[in-house]
Design a protein around this motif. Structure first.
Motif, PDB file in Angstrom:
ATOM      1  N   ALA A 187       0.793  -1.247   0.000  1.00  0.00           N
ATOM      2  CA  ALA A 187       0.000   0.000   0.000  1.00  0.00           C
ATOM      3  C   ALA A 187       0.823   1.295   0.000  1.00  0.00           C
ATOM      4  O   ALA A 187       0.490   2.207  -0.753  1.00  0.00           O
ATOM      5  N   PRO A 188       1.870   1.537   0.832  1.00  0.00           N
ATOM      6  CA  PRO A 188       2.358   0.674   1.906  1.00  0.00           C
ATOM      7  C   PRO A 188       1.637   0.957   3.231  1.00  0.00           C
ATOM      8  O   PRO A 188       1.193   2.071   3.483  1.00  0.00           O
ATOM      9  N   SER A 189       1.520  -0.090   4.043  1.00  0.00           N
ATOM     10  CA  SER A 189       0.953   0.045   5.376  1.00  0.00           C
ATOM     11  C   SER A 189       1.575  -1.027   6.262  1.00  0.00           C
ATOM     12  O   SER A 189       2.287  -1.917   5.780  1.00  0.00           O
ATOM     13  N   LEU A 190       1.294  -0.923   7.572  1.00  0.00           N
ATOM     14  CA  LEU A 190       1.861  -1.859   8.527  1.00  0.00           C
ATOM     15  C   LEU A 190       0.773  -2.756   9.112  1.00  0.00           C
ATOM     16  O   LEU A 190      -0.299  -2.281   9.468  1.00  0.00           O
ATOM     17  N   TRP A 218       9.658   1.142   4.664  1.00  0.00           N
ATOM     18  CA  TRP A 218       9.703   1.013   6.126  1.00  0.00           C
ATOM     19  C   TRP A 218      10.097   2.339   6.781  1.00  0.00           C
ATOM     20  O   TRP A 218       9.520   2.732   7.798  1.00  0.00           O
ATOM     21  N   ALA A 219      11.061   3.035   6.193  1.00  0.00           N
ATOM     22  CA  ALA A 219      11.489   4.317   6.761  1.00  0.00           C
ATOM     23  C   ALA A 219      10.322   5.304   6.806  1.00  0.00           C
ATOM     24  O   ALA A 219      10.122   6.005   7.800  1.00  0.00           O
ATOM     25  N   GLY A 220       9.526   5.350   5.730  1.00  0.00           N
ATOM     26  CA  GLY A 220       8.379   6.245   5.714  1.00  0.00           C
ATOM     27  C   GLY A 220       7.318   5.855   6.723  1.00  0.00           C
ATOM     28  O   GLY A 220       6.754   6.708   7.427  1.00  0.00           O
ATOM     29  N   LEU A 221       7.041   4.568   6.837  1.00  0.00           N
ATOM     30  CA  LEU A 221       6.044   4.100   7.798  1.00  0.00           C
ATOM     31  C   LEU A 221       6.513   4.324   9.225  1.00  0.00           C
ATOM     32  O   LEU A 221       5.735   4.718  10.097  1.00  0.00           O
ATOM     33  N   ARG A 222       7.783   4.066   9.483  1.00  0.00           N
ATOM     34  CA  ARG A 222       8.335   4.274  10.821  1.00  0.00           C
ATOM     35  C   ARG A 222       8.248   5.731  11.222  1.00  0.00           C
ATOM     36  O   ARG A 222       7.856   6.065  12.345  1.00  0.00           O
ATOM     37  N   ASP A 223       8.610   6.621  10.300  1.00  0.00           N
ATOM     38  CA  ASP A 223       8.540   8.051  10.609  1.00  0.00           C
ATOM     39  C   ASP A 223       7.107   8.471  10.887  1.00  0.00           C
ATOM     40  O   ASP A 223       6.851   9.301  11.766  1.00  0.00           O
ATOM     41  N   ARG A 224       6.163   7.898  10.141  1.00  0.00           N
ATOM     42  CA  ARG A 224       4.764   8.241  10.332  1.00  0.00           C
ATOM     43  C   ARG A 224       4.290   7.844  11.732  1.00  0.00           C
ATOM     44  O   ARG A 224       3.536   8.566  12.391  1.00  0.00           O
ATOM     45  N   VAL A 225       4.761   6.684  12.211  1.00  0.00           N
ATOM     46  CA  VAL A 225       4.385   6.225  13.546  1.00  0.00           C
ATOM     47  C   VAL A 225       5.059   7.067  14.620  1.00  0.00           C
ATOM     48  O   VAL A 225       4.445   7.470  15.607  1.00  0.00           O
ATOM     49  N   GLU A 226       6.342   7.343  14.435  1.00  0.00           N
ATOM     50  CA  GLU A 226       7.110   8.030  15.474  1.00  0.00           C
ATOM     51  C   GLU A 226       6.705   9.483  15.652  1.00  0.00           C
ATOM     52  O   GLU A 226       6.836  10.038  16.734  1.00  0.00           O
TER      53      GLU A 226
END
Length: 311
Positions: A187-190, A218-226
């Motif tokens: 998608a990307p999604s987690l 992963w870097a984009g998803l991680r930043d979105r979470v953090e």
């Protein structure tokens, strides 16, 4: 197949110079009789292998003999890519990682064996965060298999609020973050793997966007979470002997905190987020503000007590 087994036997003997026939049979998945026949074949081919009888006997290679090859299988290579034994075990690759290490030791000789032993004595890699054991992920090997086969996955998923819902996803990769496994989708999604209640690998192929890069996703998803907004301010009073621990465990949630008093000021993304983070601290902390977090914590604690009522 037999040639592969014979080479594996040589490498295992290099890694375990005093291995007994039953141990070798277990590692190779054959009978002890087959191992002894293989030893005879190796000896006839000129490999300096011999058996020693007695209590401390075993099957041995001359110490000076080296094949110079590791001959790793696909599963062993995948296990090495993961590297850490607990995470490899989650994926069903624990034995493959062990055998890969043994083969590398066998090919590398005494220097590699000594370096590994020294490293294990002095360095421990613990991937689980403080105050929490690793999450059970029984469906991870199946998810991993679907990922490697490039197939869509149909999931029965429980989200962070406890609601169950079906998901059909195109798997793009797996990430182990602080001992927690996540599935990255196209998608990307987690998707948190421990919340997957059922998984079916579908026959349809999983299409990924052209040029998809797992590390970048992963870097984009991680930043979105953090960096997600944490607008809910929560004030807790910690027991005198728990203030330092509370600050350490909830360090990323600290806001406007003086760092020394028993009053700890925190910020969360919402009431469920706060309850999930604070409930595990039990009676070590008491929420003094806001009232809705106190109410939600009380309700959750009563639900836990009811679950064990009469136990």
């Amino acid at each position: 197949m037999r040639a592969d087994r014979l080479l594996s036997l040589v490498l295992l003997l290099q890694a375990r110079p005093d291995a007994a026939a039953p141990e070798l049979a277990d590692r190779l998945g054959v009978s002890v009789r087959t191992v002894l026949r293989d030893v005879e074949s190796l000896s006839a081919a000129g490999i300096p292998v011999y058996t020693e009888r007695g209590r401390y006997g075993g099957i041995r290679l001359l110490d000076t003999y080296r094949t110079g090859l590791a001959n790793l299988s696909r599963a062993e290579g995948a296990g090495l890519a993961v590297g850490q034994s607990r995470l490899a075990g989650d994926l069903g690759l624990g034995d493959a990682l062990d055998s890969a290490i043994e083969k590398i030791i066998g090919a590398g000789g005494q220097a590699v064996r000594g370096g590994l032993a020294q490293g294990r004595r002095h360095v421990i890699v613990d991937v689980d965060p403080w105050m929490r054991a690793g999450e059970p992920v029984p469906l991870l090997p199946l998810i991993h298999d679907g990922l490697l086969r490039g197939r869509l996955l149909e999931l029965d998923y429980r989200d962070s609020d406890g609601a169950r819902r079906p998901l059909t996803v195109a798997p793009a990769g797996l990430v182990a973050k602080a001992g927690t496994w996540y599935l990255v989708t196209a998608a990307p999604s987690l998707v948190r793997v421990s919340r997957v209640l059922a998984c079916t690998v579908l026959p349809q192929p999983a299409a990924l966007p052209a040029g998809f890069d797992l590390e970048a996703a992963w870097a984009g998803l991680r930043d979105r979470v953090e960096v997600r907004p944490r607008d809910l301010r929560v004030v807790v009073t910690a027991a005198p002997d728990a203030a330092a621990m509370t600050r350490r465990l909830l360090a990323r949630h600290l806001r406007d905190d003086d760092g020394v008093s028993s009053t700890v000021r925190l910020a969360f993304a919402g009431v469920p987020h706060a309850v999930g983070s604070l409930l595990g601290l039990g009676t070590r902390v008491e929420v003094t503000d806001p009232p809705e977090v106190r109410t939600a914590l009380r309700a959750e604690a009563l639900a836990v007590a009811a679950l064990y009522d009469g136990a």
